[in-house]
Scaffold this motif. Structure first.
Motif, mmCIF file in Angstrom:
data_model
loop_
_atom_site.group_PDB
_atom_site.id
_atom_site.type_symbol
_atom_site.label_atom_id
_atom_site.label_comp_id
_atom_site.label_asym_id
_atom_site.label_seq_id
_atom_site.Cartn_x
_atom_site.Cartn_y
_atom_site.Cartn_z
ATOM 1 N N GLY A 1 0.816 -1.216 0.000
ATOM 2 C CA GLY A 1 0.000 0.000 0.000
ATOM 3 C C GLY A 1 0.844 1.256 0.000
ATOM 4 O O GLY A 1 0.560 2.223 -0.714
ATOM 5 N N ILE A 2 1.910 1.266 0.775
ATOM 6 C CA ILE A 2 2.808 2.425 0.808
ATOM 7 C C ILE A 2 3.530 2.572 -0.523
ATOM 8 O O ILE A 2 3.747 3.688 -1.006
ATOM 9 N N GLY A 3 3.893 1.468 -1.140
ATOM 10 C CA GLY A 3 4.542 1.525 -2.455
ATOM 11 C C GLY A 3 3.631 2.113 -3.514
ATOM 12 O O GLY A 3 4.059 2.918 -4.343
ATOM 13 N N ILE A 4 2.362 1.723 -3.503
ATOM 14 C CA ILE A 4 1.400 2.285 -4.464
ATOM 15 C C ILE A 4 1.230 3.776 -4.227
ATOM 16 O O ILE A 4 1.208 4.579 -5.168
ATOM 17 N N LEU A 5 1.116 4.174 -2.968
ATOM 18 C CA LEU A 5 0.961 5.589 -2.643
ATOM 19 C C LEU A 5 2.197 6.388 -3.039
ATOM 20 O O LEU A 5 2.093 7.486 -3.595
ATOM 21 N N THR A 6 3.373 5.835 -2.815
ATOM 22 C CA THR A 6 4.624 6.511 -3.192
ATOM 23 C C THR A 6 4.731 6.661 -4.699
ATOM 24 O O THR A 6 5.131 7.719 -5.204
ATOM 25 N N TYR B 1 2.276 6.832 -6.808
ATOM 26 C CA TYR B 1 1.300 7.839 -7.218
ATOM 27 C C TYR B 1 1.830 9.251 -6.970
ATOM 28 O O TYR B 1 1.739 10.123 -7.833
ATOM 29 N N ILE B 2 2.394 9.475 -5.792
ATOM 30 C CA ILE B 2 2.917 10.801 -5.458
ATOM 31 C C ILE B 2 4.094 11.159 -6.357
ATOM 32 O O ILE B 2 4.255 12.313 -6.761
ATOM 33 N N LEU C 1 3.049 12.748 -9.699
ATOM 34 C CA LEU C 1 2.365 14.037 -9.716
ATOM 35 C C LEU C 1 3.245 15.087 -10.387
ATOM 36 O O LEU C 1 4.466 15.087 -10.204
ATOM 37 N N PRO C 2 2.651 15.983 -11.156
ATOM 38 C CA PRO C 2 3.458 17.022 -11.806
ATOM 39 C C PRO C 2 3.997 18.014 -10.791
ATOM 40 O O PRO C 2 3.419 18.214 -9.716
ATOM 41 N N GLU C 3 5.095 18.636 -11.155
ATOM 42 C CA GLU C 3 5.691 19.667 -10.297
ATOM 43 C C GLU C 3 4.770 20.884 -10.252
ATOM 44 O O GLU C 3 4.152 21.243 -11.244
ATOM 45 N N PRO C 4 4.673 21.545 -9.105
ATOM 46 C CA PRO C 4 3.844 22.750 -9.039
ATOM 47 C C PRO C 4 4.498 23.892 -9.817
ATOM 48 O O PRO C 4 5.714 23.931 -9.999
ATOM 49 N N ASP C 5 3.654 24.796 -10.269
ATOM 50 C CA ASP C 5 4.169 25.968 -11.000
ATOM 51 C C ASP C 5 4.913 26.885 -10.043
ATOM 52 O O ASP C 5 4.657 26.931 -8.854
ATOM 53 N N ASP C 6 5.869 27.625 -10.612
ATOM 54 C CA ASP C 6 6.651 28.568 -9.807
ATOM 55 C C ASP C 6 6.003 29.951 -9.744
ATOM 56 O O ASP C 6 6.604 30.884 -9.244
ATOM 57 N N THR C 7 4.802 30.069 -10.246
ATOM 58 C CA THR C 7 4.146 31.365 -10.230
ATOM 59 C C THR C 7 3.655 31.685 -8.838
ATOM 60 O O THR C 7 3.190 30.813 -8.115
ATOM 61 N N ASP C 8 3.755 32.933 -8.470
ATOM 62 C CA ASP C 8 3.244 33.385 -7.182
ATOM 63 C C ASP C 8 1.775 33.718 -7.327
ATOM 64 O O ASP C 8 1.376 34.434 -8.223
#
Length: 66
Positions: A45-50, A52-53, A56-63
């Motif tokens: 379960g932890i492997g599946i969650l890891t 998945y995370i 995830l795409p990197e967040p934008d650097d926009t403020d």
């Protein structure tokens, strides 16, 4: 969105079920069968969650107004 829900739900269910197996195995004295099996289920379960995370795409650097 539906795939995300299934992935997160599956990983959380596996983690919860594995922890219950660990606790019940300790309570009932089934340390040879339930405890290792519960540990493996939690790790899956932890492997599946890891995984998945990690996808995830990197967040934008926009403020956003900061």
């Amino acid at each position: 969105m539906n795939g995300e829900t299934v992935t997160l739900g599956t990983s959380m269910a596996l983690i919860f079920a594995g922890l219950l197996a660990l606790l019940y195995g300790e309570y009932a004295g089934l340390t040879v069968t339930f405890v290792p099996t519960g540990g493996v289920v939690v790790l899956v379960g932890i492997g599946i969650l890891t995984a998945y995370i990690a996808r995830l795409p990197e967040p934008d650097d926009t403020d956003a107004g900061h």
